[in-house]
Design a protein around this motif. Sequence first.
Motif, PDB file in Angstrom:
ATOM      1  N   UNK A 163       0.845  -1.198   0.000  1.00  0.00           N
ATOM      2  CA  UNK A 163       0.000   0.000   0.000  1.00  0.00           C
ATOM      3  C   UNK A 163       0.880   1.248   0.000  1.00  0.00           C
ATOM      4  N   UNK A 164       1.934   1.233   0.773  1.00  0.00           N
ATOM      5  CA  UNK A 164       2.858   2.371   0.810  1.00  0.00           C
ATOM      6  C   UNK A 164       3.575   2.559  -0.528  1.00  0.00           C
ATOM      7  N   UNK A 165       3.672   1.489  -1.299  1.00  0.00           N
ATOM      8  CA  UNK A 165       4.333   1.543  -2.619  1.00  0.00           C
ATOM      9  C   UNK A 165       3.358   1.877  -3.749  1.00  0.00           C
ATOM     10  N   UNK A 166       2.114   2.173  -3.418  1.00  0.00           N
ATOM     11  CA  UNK A 166       1.162   2.597  -4.437  1.00  0.00           C
ATOM     12  C   UNK A 166      -0.031   1.686  -4.665  1.00  0.00           C
ATOM     13  N   UNK A 167      -0.081   0.538  -3.982  1.00  0.00           N
ATOM     14  CA  UNK A 167      -1.232  -0.353  -4.108  1.00  0.00           C
ATOM     15  C   UNK A 167      -2.496   0.366  -3.643  1.00  0.00           C
ATOM     16  N   UNK A 168      -3.542   0.272  -4.437  1.00  0.00           N
ATOM     17  CA  UNK A 168      -4.836   0.815  -4.026  1.00  0.00           C
ATOM     18  C   UNK A 168      -5.588  -0.319  -3.347  1.00  0.00           C
ATOM     19  N   UNK A 169      -5.716  -0.228  -2.029  1.00  0.00           N
ATOM     20  CA  UNK A 169      -6.248  -1.320  -1.217  1.00  0.00           C
ATOM     21  C   UNK A 169      -7.669  -1.030  -0.763  1.00  0.00           C
ATOM     22  N   UNK A 170      -8.552  -1.968  -1.102  1.00  0.00           N
ATOM     23  CA  UNK A 170      -9.956  -1.871  -0.714  1.00  0.00           C
ATOM     24  C   UNK A 170     -10.337  -3.128   0.064  1.00  0.00           C
ATOM     25  N   UNK A 171     -11.303  -2.991   0.951  1.00  0.00           N
ATOM     26  CA  UNK A 171     -11.781  -4.132   1.723  1.00  0.00           C
ATOM     27  C   UNK A 171     -13.293  -4.046   1.856  1.00  0.00           C
TER      28      UNK A 171
END
Length: 104
Positions: free
Chosen positions: A58-66
């Motif tokens: 996530x810190x590297x640019x991953x768009x994280x959804x849950x």
Amino acid sequence: MLRGKKLGLLLSARPDHPNFTQGLRLAEAALKEGVDVYLYCLDDAVTGIEQPLLQELKECGLKLFACAYGSQRRDLPLSDKATFSGLTMLSEIIACADRFVSFN
């Protein structure tokens, strides 16, 4: 060549399942190639939101959804570790991705 492409990932496997780790490794490799990665955690995968590798991605640019509903059903608190949403967001990820992969 891959820079700017969009990869959608769905994880529904629990964090101790090999498919969860495989999904994260695919996300990691894609990010290194300049791919925009959108990852949606559903079902048992919501319990892995705080996994260190997932947060590093996530810190590297991953768009994280849950899945907000899945988190609520498992008595997990909503936090800033992911963007909590419904299945409409998953549908949008599928629609806009150049490729979509599911790890169940």
